[in-house]
Scaffold this active site. Sequence first.
Site, PDB file in Angstrom:
ATOM      1  N   LYS A 103      19.372  -4.946   4.142  1.00  0.00           N
ATOM      2  CA  LYS A 103      18.342  -5.214   3.649  1.00  0.00           C
ATOM      3  C   LYS A 103      18.251  -7.252   4.006  1.00  0.00           C
ATOM      4  O   LYS A 103      18.927  -7.516   3.478  1.00  0.00           O
ATOM      5  CB  LYS A 103      17.435  -4.824   2.838  1.00  0.00           C
ATOM      6  N   GLY A 203      -1.073   2.161  -5.588  1.00  0.00           N
ATOM      7  CA  GLY A 203      -0.283   1.152  -4.286  1.00  0.00           C
ATOM      8  C   GLY A 203      -1.699   2.236  -3.218  1.00  0.00           C
ATOM      9  O   GLY A 203      -1.103   3.266  -2.650  1.00  0.00           O
ATOM     10  N   GLY A 205      -1.733   0.169   0.083  1.00  0.00           N
ATOM     11  CA  GLY A 205      -1.786  -0.325   0.759  1.00  0.00           C
ATOM     12  C   GLY A 205      -1.243  -0.017   2.291  1.00  0.00           C
ATOM     13  O   GLY A 205      -1.806   1.131   2.205  1.00  0.00           O
ATOM     14  N   VAL A 207       1.045   1.701   3.706  1.00  0.00           N
ATOM     15  CA  VAL A 207       1.475   3.275   3.358  1.00  0.00           C
ATOM     16  C   VAL A 207       0.487   3.920   2.876  1.00  0.00           C
ATOM     17  O   VAL A 207      -0.215   4.996   3.089  1.00  0.00           O
ATOM     18  CB  VAL A 207       2.906   3.471   2.989  1.00  0.00           C
TER      19      VAL A 207
HETATM   20  P1  NAI Z   1       2.159  -2.953   0.746  1.00  0.00           P
HETATM   21  O1  NAI Z   1       2.120  -4.178   0.677  1.00  0.00           O
HETATM   22  O2  NAI Z   1       0.945  -2.985   2.179  1.00  0.00           O
HETATM   23  O3  NAI Z   1       0.885  -1.880  -0.564  1.00  0.00           O
HETATM   24  C1  NAI Z   1       0.988  -2.245  -1.687  1.00  0.00           C
HETATM   25  C2  NAI Z   1       0.020  -2.110  -2.500  1.00  0.00           C
HETATM   26  O4  NAI Z   1       0.606  -1.609  -3.865  1.00  0.00           O
HETATM   27  C3  NAI Z   1      -0.768  -2.943  -2.391  1.00  0.00           C
HETATM   28  O5  NAI Z   1      -2.100  -2.622  -1.933  1.00  0.00           O
HETATM   29  C4  NAI Z   1      -1.036  -3.530  -3.633  1.00  0.00           C
HETATM   30  O6  NAI Z   1      -2.226  -4.163  -3.944  1.00  0.00           O
HETATM   31  C5  NAI Z   1      -0.527  -2.763  -4.457  1.00  0.00           C
HETATM   32  N1  NAI Z   1       0.191  -2.621  -5.626  1.00  0.00           N
HETATM   33  C6  NAI Z   1       1.486  -4.166  -5.811  1.00  0.00           C
HETATM   34  N2  NAI Z   1       1.468  -3.792  -7.872  1.00  0.00           N
HETATM   35  C7  NAI Z   1       0.900  -2.868  -7.996  1.00  0.00           C
HETATM   36  C8  NAI Z   1       0.572  -2.124  -8.971  1.00  0.00           C
HETATM   37  N3  NAI Z   1       1.147  -2.648 -10.651  1.00  0.00           N
HETATM   38  N4  NAI Z   1      -0.485  -1.208  -9.460  1.00  0.00           N
HETATM   39  C9  NAI Z   1      -0.874  -0.651  -8.769  1.00  0.00           C
HETATM   40  N5  NAI Z   1      -0.796  -1.177  -7.337  1.00  0.00           N
HETATM   41  C10 NAI Z   1      -0.018  -1.730  -7.135  1.00  0.00           C
HETATM   42  O7  NAI Z   1       3.320  -2.138   1.317  1.00  0.00           O
HETATM   43  P2  NAI Z   1       3.661  -0.997   1.620  1.00  0.00           P
HETATM   44  O8  NAI Z   1       3.848  -1.266   3.426  1.00  0.00           O
HETATM   45  O9  NAI Z   1       2.729   0.517   2.010  1.00  0.00           O
HETATM   46  O10 NAI Z   1       4.868   0.028   1.300  1.00  0.00           O
HETATM   47  C11 NAI Z   1       4.733   0.287   0.018  1.00  0.00           C
HETATM   48  C12 NAI Z   1       5.987   0.548  -0.850  1.00  0.00           C
HETATM   49  O11 NAI Z   1       6.764   1.592   0.536  1.00  0.00           O
HETATM   50  C13 NAI Z   1       7.331  -0.397  -0.933  1.00  0.00           C
HETATM   51  O12 NAI Z   1       7.687  -0.439  -2.079  1.00  0.00           O
HETATM   52  C14 NAI Z   1       8.166  -0.569   0.270  1.00  0.00           C
HETATM   53  O13 NAI Z   1       9.118  -1.114   0.008  1.00  0.00           O
HETATM   54  C15 NAI Z   1       7.874   1.908   0.893  1.00  0.00           C
HETATM   55  N6  NAI Z   1       7.602   1.407   1.793  1.00  0.00           N
HETATM   56  C16 NAI Z   1       7.262   0.965   3.021  1.00  0.00           C
HETATM   57  C17 NAI Z   1       7.861   1.368   3.626  1.00  0.00           C
HETATM   58  C18 NAI Z   1       6.711   1.196   5.213  1.00  0.00           C
HETATM   59  O14 NAI Z   1       6.828   1.743   6.816  1.00  0.00           O
HETATM   60  N7  NAI Z   1       5.441  -0.155   4.950  1.00  0.00           N
HETATM   61  C19 NAI Z   1       8.830   1.944   4.696  1.00  0.00           C
HETATM   62  C20 NAI Z   1       9.667   2.627   3.614  1.00  0.00           C
HETATM   63  C21 NAI Z   1       9.236   1.814   2.227  1.00  0.00           C
END
Ligand code: NAI
Length: 371
Positions: A103, A203, A205, A207
Amino acid sequence: MTLSSESSSELIHALRSDPATLPTSLFGLPGEPPHERVLLVADEQTGLKAFIAVHSTARGPAFGGCRFWRYDNELAALNDALRLSQGMSLKNALADLPFGGGKAVIIKPAGEFDRPALFSAFGRAVQSLSGVYITAEDVGTTTDDMLGMREHTAFVSGIPRDGSFGGDPSPKTAWGVFVAIKAGVRAHLQRDSLDGVRVGLQGLGAVGWHLAGFLHLEGAKLVVADVDAGRVKRAQEVFNADAVPADEIIGADVDVLAPCALGAVFDERSVPKVRARLIGGAANNQLAKPDDGDALHQRGILYLPDYLINAGGIVSVAREYRNEGDEQMVMAEVTRIGERVDELLQRAASSGLPPAREADAWARSKLVRPD
Ligand code: NAI
């Protein structure tokens, strides 16, 4: 580890000034075998400061995304890279991929910066490892960043091809989490359908939003939280979701909790607040410590290990990187995550271990070169 003189003095300063984030070793995690390599990258011209952590290449080149995040200090970033790369080894092993775990973490510069130049410099650093580490998207990085990096390195994936296959891994990650939740609901809540099941989503975002869509289509009732009020409002409109403040979602009155924001959401303080009976989400490293998984288990809460169920994205970028299969085959492979949840629960029933401990043992037994 490669240290430049400027960066090493800052690192030592951070070591002294913030003992809370002091790892016992710069080469790995406490109580764990050391990582194979940790590269510290600095580029004065672009302001790039990054760690590339290669946990294991036992199964093949270390594959794992690149996180772009603002950290309190350099040690917090290193710690994240060490923890996330170990998680990638376990994830790739349980997904039966011919890759090890790695990573990268880029520390988001304070103030103005030239994003394409920064990612070009990072791409050159990835290239310097000659394929020991392969990168892709993670929190804070986009397909455009990957496209820019491709000018400088062959060891990057997550770039759209032919309009459908490959590219943004988030929908595949969400699909894997969705099928895992369905398997967990069947096994632990004894319900064959998600109709009326209350799911708390932390969250919304890349995913979380896709996951919300899949759950809504199956009739689940969504309770959502995000620090971004716009996303919450949209979920209320599109999915008829209920909203709770971000600091209340862990204790929300739901059947299933799906953490899809950042890591370490379950610790001594939060575990007693959980009201859900099942936890299944995308966020990496949800347990602050393995003991927190035991505490959930003792409370009768089934915790589906993040690295088992969020592998959909890495399956997608790995198949894209190897130019194997097509969209349909990748979806079928991701759907098998549901069967892996069933297998984990059977294994845990025979060993008597909590499922999170069993998953760890199962994954570690697979940290060897595949046949
Ligand atoms: P992202 O950055 O697109 O979405 C994260 C969301 O969480 C955002 O909407 C943000 O505003 C929100 N957020 C942040 N802190 C918060 C809190 N304290 N309470 C509520 N909401 C909060 O990230 P993504 O890509 O959706 O990934 C989410 C998680 O999944 C991460 O931990 C990432 O490492 C993990 N992940 C993602 C993968 C992917 O394909 N994108 C693959 C495997 C794991």
